[in-house]
Write a protein that holds these residues in place. Structure first.
Motif, PDB file in Angstrom:
ATOM      1  N   VAL A  73       0.836  -1.202   0.000  1.00  0.00           N
ATOM      2  CA  VAL A  73       0.000   0.000   0.000  1.00  0.00           C
ATOM      3  C   VAL A  73       0.871   1.252   0.000  1.00  0.00           C
ATOM      4  O   VAL A  73       0.563   2.247  -0.671  1.00  0.00           O
ATOM      5  N   LEU A  74       2.010   1.227   0.726  1.00  0.00           N
ATOM      6  CA  LEU A  74       2.934   2.355   0.730  1.00  0.00           C
ATOM      7  C   LEU A  74       3.432   2.647  -0.689  1.00  0.00           C
ATOM      8  O   LEU A  74       3.490   3.813  -1.111  1.00  0.00           O
ATOM      9  N   GLY A  75       3.759   1.602  -1.426  1.00  0.00           N
ATOM     10  CA  GLY A  75       4.234   1.798  -2.795  1.00  0.00           C
ATOM     11  C   GLY A  75       3.195   2.455  -3.679  1.00  0.00           C
ATOM     12  O   GLY A  75       3.510   3.356  -4.475  1.00  0.00           O
ATOM     13  N   MET A  76       1.939   2.028  -3.565  1.00  0.00           N
ATOM     14  CA  MET A  76       0.884   2.627  -4.380  1.00  0.00           C
ATOM     15  C   MET A  76       0.586   4.055  -3.938  1.00  0.00           C
ATOM     16  O   MET A  76       0.322   4.935  -4.766  1.00  0.00           O
ATOM     17  N   LEU A  90       0.829   7.412  -6.348  1.00  0.00           N
ATOM     18  CA  LEU A  90      -0.239   8.389  -6.584  1.00  0.00           C
ATOM     19  C   LEU A  90       0.213   9.797  -6.209  1.00  0.00           C
ATOM     20  O   LEU A  90      -0.131  10.774  -6.883  1.00  0.00           O
ATOM     21  N   ALA A  91       1.002   9.912  -5.136  1.00  0.00           N
ATOM     22  CA  ALA A  91       1.536  11.225  -4.763  1.00  0.00           C
ATOM     23  C   ALA A  91       2.496  11.737  -5.837  1.00  0.00           C
ATOM     24  O   ALA A  91       2.519  12.929  -6.163  1.00  0.00           O
ATOM     25  N   TYR A  92       3.278  10.833  -6.403  1.00  0.00           N
ATOM     26  CA  TYR A  92       4.193  11.195  -7.489  1.00  0.00           C
ATOM     27  C   TYR A  92       3.406  11.734  -8.684  1.00  0.00           C
ATOM     28  O   TYR A  92       3.758  12.770  -9.268  1.00  0.00           O
ATOM     29  N   GLU A 149      10.428   3.519  -3.036  1.00  0.00           N
ATOM     30  CA  GLU A 149      10.449   3.721  -4.482  1.00  0.00           C
ATOM     31  C   GLU A 149       9.428   4.798  -4.853  1.00  0.00           C
ATOM     32  O   GLU A 149       8.420   4.969  -4.161  1.00  0.00           O
ATOM     33  N   LEU A 150       9.672   5.537  -5.930  1.00  0.00           N
ATOM     34  CA  LEU A 150       8.772   6.643  -6.266  1.00  0.00           C
ATOM     35  C   LEU A 150       7.394   6.166  -6.720  1.00  0.00           C
ATOM     36  O   LEU A 150       6.395   6.872  -6.561  1.00  0.00           O
TER      37      LEU A 150
END
Length: 414
Positions: free
Chosen positions: A260-263, A267-269, A383-384
């Motif tokens: 969930v952190l990666g997703m 989305l913030a990126y 990761e971004l």
């Protein structure tokens, strides 16, 4: 095609004199763009951090990952500091070779152990060959558990560092770079088989290398979630409309907190961190010329990316009272930035975005020869943009090995 020529990094004294003068004359605003902002980095690069790095660059005193003054230049200026960095970079053999009328710079470190596996490391933007630097001593030595060691080849991508033609041909893209790197491995160095690794643009180049029969196995640390399953769309829509808590709860039932952190970061990126792509993929010359011969401008531009795409606990940006989670230090940032500044490659480094940006979403047929090759992936926490492990199989990849790392970010080599 020529034979490899030994190359030693040694910037002319005039180049260092100019850099020292530019840093001494640099002027930055007295106050941030938006006074009283609740978040220091919310409008882009932090003025406070930028000023501290410019001071350390000018004085030759950036801090390394251990919190010590970098190199031998502490307080003696950027020229003395950079000469000590050159000595460090020249510890491993550098070469140049002409391939298809292009002079390619690369590091080539051979293991002393029998049966070493050839491995080519492809970097991305805004990195450089320096991304592989700390890995080299680990890769060339025999691993105690597996018994493996590697002959490591680290090219500077065309348009970066000392792979610098001054300008790139019209239509230059990742395919052009991959073809030359393949010739480097097979025709110049004579390997009949090799492994490949990449991150960022190196991910795309590595997948293209895997199309060649000589590339047997490949690995990346970047696999953007470009083919999300339909059932995630409602949750993503909730996030984009401001219901981030509900987004977390919905996806939390399907995926781990790590996933969930990666997703969430992805989305913030897309929302606030991807504007550079729109500019670099449409008008790279405008930005490139503005930053050319402007070391503080280059630093200001790259610094925001290093901050946004790195583990927030890193040495450069985290709480110094806590153990460092990664080796992204002030020294790392300034060595990498100095490479761009001294080689005049900030403008040419942008060209892949113009010629190849849409290639992140190509028809699967473009990678058809690579689809059966064994593929490994390391997923780093910060990761971004990163999808859950099941997303990777949707990218026409034969995933045979996967590891989640709870520290680190986009610049995995560091």
């Amino acid at each position: 095609m020529s034979k490899p020529r030994p190359f030693r990094i040694s910037v002319p004294e005039t180049g260092l004199d100019k850099l020292a003068a530019q840093l001494s004359a640099a002027e930055l605003p007295d106050a941030p763009l938006c006074a009283g902002s609740p978040e220091e980095w919310s409008h882009g690069t932090s003025l406070q951090k930028l000023k501290s790095l410019v001071d350390a660059w000018r004085d030759g005193s950036p801090m390394d990952k251990d919190g010590k003054v970098s190199g031998k230049g502490g307080g003696q200026g950027v020229k003395t500091w950079w000469r000590s960095i050159e000595d460090r970079l020249n510890r491993y053999p550098h070469f140049k070779v002409e391939i298809e009328e292009f002079d390619l710079h690369f590091i080539y470190v051979k293991s002393q152990h029998a049966g070493a596996i050839p491995l080519v490391f492809s970097h991305g933007w805004p990195g450089s060959f320096y991304e592989a630097w700390e890995l080299l001593p680990y890769l060339v030595e025999k691993d105690e558990k597996t018994g493996m060691s590697f002959d490591v080849v680290v090219p500077s991508l065309p348009g970066y560092a000392w792979s610098n033609p001054g300008s790139l041909p019209h239509g230059w893209n990742a395919t052009e770079s991959a073809r030359r790197i393949h010739k480097l491995m097979t025709q110049v160095l004579g390997y009949k088989k090799f492994f490949a690794h990449g991150g960022d643009w190196g991910t795309r180049i590595t997948r293209l290398l895997a199309n060649y029969p000589e590339c047997k196995i490949y690995h990346t640390n970047f696999a953007p979630p470009t083919n999300m399953p339909w059932y995630t769309v409602p949750a993503v829509a909730l996030h984009t409309r401001g219901y981030s808590d509900l987004f977390q709860r919905v996806l939390g039932r399907l995926y781990s907190p790590f996933e969930v952190l990666g997703m969430t970061r992805g989305l913030a990126y897309l929302a606030t961190g991807s504007g550079y792509v729109a500019l670099q993929s449409t008008k790279p010359a405008t930005l490139g010329y503005a930053l050319y011969n402007n070391p503080v401008g280059i630093l200001a531009y790259l610094l925001e990316k290093f901050h946004a795409w790195t583990d927030p606990r890193s040495t450069a940006f985290g709480d110094k009272s806590e153990p460092s989670a990664t080796d992204m230090s002030d020294e790392t940032i300034l060595v990498n930035t100095t490479i761009y500044a001294l080689t005049n490659t900030i403008h040419t480094s942008l060209m892949l975005y113009f010629s190849d940006e849409r290639s992140w979403y190509p028809p699967f047929d473009e990678y058809r020869p690579a689809r059966s090759k064994p593929y490994g992936h390391s997923a780093f926490a910060y990761e971004l943009a990163r999808g859950p492990r099941p997303f990777i199989s949707r990218l026409a990849l034969n995933l045979v090995w996967y590891k989640a790392e709870d520290t680190g970010g986009h610049f995995a080599g560091w």
